[in-house]
Design an enzyme around this catalytic site. Structure first.
Site, mmCIF file in Angstrom:
data_model
loop_
_atom_site.group_PDB
_atom_site.id
_atom_site.type_symbol
_atom_site.label_atom_id
_atom_site.label_comp_id
_atom_site.label_asym_id
_atom_site.label_seq_id
_atom_site.Cartn_x
_atom_site.Cartn_y
_atom_site.Cartn_z
ATOM 1 N N GLY A 1 -69.448 -47.339 -3.051
ATOM 2 C CA GLY A 1 -68.762 -48.047 -4.122
ATOM 3 C C GLY A 1 -69.015 -47.382 -5.453
ATOM 4 O O GLY A 1 -69.818 -46.449 -5.558
ATOM 5 N N GLY B 1 -69.561 -48.294 -9.678
ATOM 6 C CA GLY B 1 -69.721 -49.282 -10.741
ATOM 7 C C GLY B 1 -69.506 -48.613 -12.087
ATOM 8 O O GLY B 1 -69.096 -47.462 -12.152
ATOM 9 N N TYR C 1 -71.732 -47.758 -14.351
ATOM 10 C CA TYR C 1 -72.720 -46.745 -14.684
ATOM 11 C C TYR C 1 -73.179 -45.936 -13.484
ATOM 12 O O TYR C 1 -74.068 -45.109 -13.614
ATOM 13 C CB TYR C 1 -73.950 -47.407 -15.323
ATOM 14 N N ALA C 2 -72.588 -46.180 -12.327
ATOM 15 C CA ALA C 2 -73.147 -45.537 -11.143
ATOM 16 C C ALA C 2 -72.146 -45.405 -10.009
ATOM 17 O O ALA C 2 -71.205 -46.192 -9.892
ATOM 18 C CB ALA C 2 -74.349 -46.342 -10.661
ATOM 19 N N LYS D 1 -78.178 -44.852 -5.447
ATOM 20 C CA LYS D 1 -77.385 -45.178 -6.639
ATOM 21 C C LYS D 1 -77.565 -44.059 -7.644
ATOM 22 O O LYS D 1 -78.647 -43.845 -8.178
ATOM 23 C CB LYS D 1 -77.871 -46.511 -7.200
ATOM 24 N N ASP E 1 -79.403 -60.073 -16.389
ATOM 25 C CA ASP E 1 -77.983 -59.941 -16.044
ATOM 26 C C ASP E 1 -77.682 -60.634 -14.724
ATOM 27 O O ASP E 1 -77.026 -60.077 -13.846
ATOM 28 C CB ASP E 1 -77.574 -58.463 -16.003
HETATM 29 P P1 ADP Z 1 -71.209 -53.082 -9.851
HETATM 30 O O1 ADP Z 1 -72.404 -53.909 -10.211
HETATM 31 O O2 ADP Z 1 -70.272 -52.835 -10.981
HETATM 32 O O3 ADP Z 1 -70.529 -53.542 -8.586
HETATM 33 P P2 ADP Z 1 -72.958 -51.065 -8.798
HETATM 34 O O4 ADP Z 1 -73.094 -49.703 -9.363
HETATM 35 O O5 ADP Z 1 -74.156 -51.920 -8.838
HETATM 36 O O6 ADP Z 1 -71.743 -51.637 -9.574
HETATM 37 O O7 ADP Z 1 -72.483 -50.978 -7.297
HETATM 38 C C1 ADP Z 1 -71.233 -50.458 -6.929
HETATM 39 C C2 ADP Z 1 -70.914 -50.886 -5.501
HETATM 40 O O8 ADP Z 1 -71.812 -50.246 -4.588
HETATM 41 C C3 ADP Z 1 -71.114 -52.366 -5.251
HETATM 42 O O9 ADP Z 1 -69.964 -53.106 -5.513
HETATM 43 C C4 ADP Z 1 -71.477 -52.411 -3.779
HETATM 44 O O10 ADP Z 1 -70.302 -52.401 -2.992
HETATM 45 C C5 ADP Z 1 -72.204 -51.121 -3.544
HETATM 46 N N1 ADP Z 1 -73.667 -51.281 -3.569
HETATM 47 C C6 ADP Z 1 -74.485 -51.310 -4.657
HETATM 48 N N2 ADP Z 1 -75.770 -51.447 -4.310
HETATM 49 C C7 ADP Z 1 -75.799 -51.522 -2.957
HETATM 50 C C8 ADP Z 1 -76.858 -51.689 -1.970
HETATM 51 N N3 ADP Z 1 -78.135 -51.785 -2.326
HETATM 52 N N4 ADP Z 1 -76.497 -51.715 -0.674
HETATM 53 C C9 ADP Z 1 -75.201 -51.617 -0.309
HETATM 54 N N5 ADP Z 1 -74.173 -51.465 -1.170
HETATM 55 C C10 ADP Z 1 -74.459 -51.418 -2.481
#
Ligand code: ADP
Length: 312
Positions: free
Chosen positions: A14, A16, A18-19, A37, A134
């Site tokens: 996925g 986000g 910042y990541a 991440k 948050d």
């Molecule tokens: P956001 O908070 O904007 O969704 P993140 O960068 O935290 O952005 O995460 C992006 C996506 O990655 C999430 O929507 C999720 O689908 C996936 N993701 C994040 N962390 C995890 C994790 N620990 N295990 C599985 N999937 C994750």
């Protein structure tokens, strides 16, 4: 240098703000899955988040609890990006369950189970002098065994030094407490409790409870939904730097009002919710008090993890 060679990066899970998040596994154990991440340092820096995020990562590494996502490792890659190796949480987040009103049915016992897990995670943060800052449904990830875990600690920060001036531009607007909307520079764990209250409310009504499209509107919606912050209910509030409230003031809502909207949570559930949504942060219920509340022993009992609803 060592750490990055312990993991193999796989497909993108996925993206986000910042990541980018990738699936990964241990080199020595391909069945041990992790989430990697990769923080977009550039984007994070222009938003002023990176120095904070990096400095505060140590908090997450030290916080070991079933309801807090584990940070297994931190390393930088050759492109200077910061990589966080996190516990892999494959079942999505609470926002997905809340929004899927067609596919996912849940009731008071399920909400109580999720709130218990959230309450214990927040309690452990606060017990260790860490604010999450948050909390929202999309940051509450679900493990394979149904356990809910607090994630996205980018904004987490220690409050062990109460006189340290903190920025009030934190917490996604809908979950932001009145003290931050009024620009308070010194704040406490009560900021997280307000957010937890709004998650609780949203779990019940399945739509965000106070969803302002600006900070001014957010304050105005809080006044309507909860009551107008005034010197009577919150001594000192009018001295906060950005204190402004709409006229005429609205009285603080009583239990009848909450029962009409959130009655499915039961009398004791509504008491807990009202404690979380107290305007004056000093009078707001604490994480410890939440866990000690008689709500947990009243019926219905929280659903067992293996029986909790999951995304379809
Ligand atoms: P956001 O908070 O904007 O969704 P993140 O960068 O935290 O952005 O995460 C992006 C996506 O990655 C999430 O929507 C999720 O689908 C996936 N993701 C994040 N962390 C995890 C994790 N620990 N295990 C599985 N999937 C994750």
């Amino acid at each position: 240098e060592e750490e990055k060679h312990k993991y193999v990066k796989g497909k993108k899970l996925g993206e986000g703000t910042y990541a980018n998040v990738y699936l990964g596994h241990l080199v020595t154990s391909p069945s041990t899955l992790v989430a990697i991440k990769k923080i977009k340092i550039q984007a994070a820096y222009t938003e002023g988040l990176a120095p904070d995020a990096i400095r505060e990562l140590k908090h997450l590494q030290e916080l070991s609890h079933p309801n807090i996502i584990s940070l297994l490792s931190v390393f930088s890659s050759k492109d200077q990006n910061l990589n966080l190796v996190l516990e892999y949480l494959p079942l999505g987040d609470l926002e997905m369950l809340i929004k899927d009103t067609e596919g996912v049915r849940y009731g008071a016992a399920d909400i109580k189970a999720w709130m218990g897990m959230l309450g214990r995670g927040v309690w452990w943060c606060h017990e260790n002098f860490v604010l999450h800052r948050d909390i929202k449904p999309n940051n509450l990830l679900i493990a394979a065994d149904g356990e809910v875990k607090l994630a996205d600690f980018g904004l987490a920060r220690s409050f062990s030094d109460p006189y340290r001036i903190m920025t009030s531009n934190v917490i996604t607007r809908w979950y932001r407490p009145p003290e931050l909307l009024f620009g308070a520079k010194h704040y406490s764990g009560a900021v997280d409790i307000w957010s937890v209250g709004l998650v609780f409310a949203e779990l019940i009504i399945r739509t965000p409870y106070i969803a302002g499209d600006s900070e001014v509107q957010q304050i105005s919606l809080i006044c309507q939904a909860i009551g107008t912050p005034s010197e009577d209910v919150w001594p000192g509030v009018s001295k906060l730097p950005e204190y402004t409230v709409p006229e005429p003031p609205t009285p603080v809502r009583g239990k009848d009002h909450y029962l009409a909207t959130f009655g499915t949570a039961g009398h004791e559930g509504v008491d807990v919710l009202m404690g979380m949504l107290v305007l004056d942060p000093r009078k707001r219920i604490t994480a410890r008090e939440i866990l000690e509340h008689s709500w947990w022993s009243s019926d219905p009992k929280p659903t067992k993890n293996e029986d909790l609803p999951r995304k379809g």
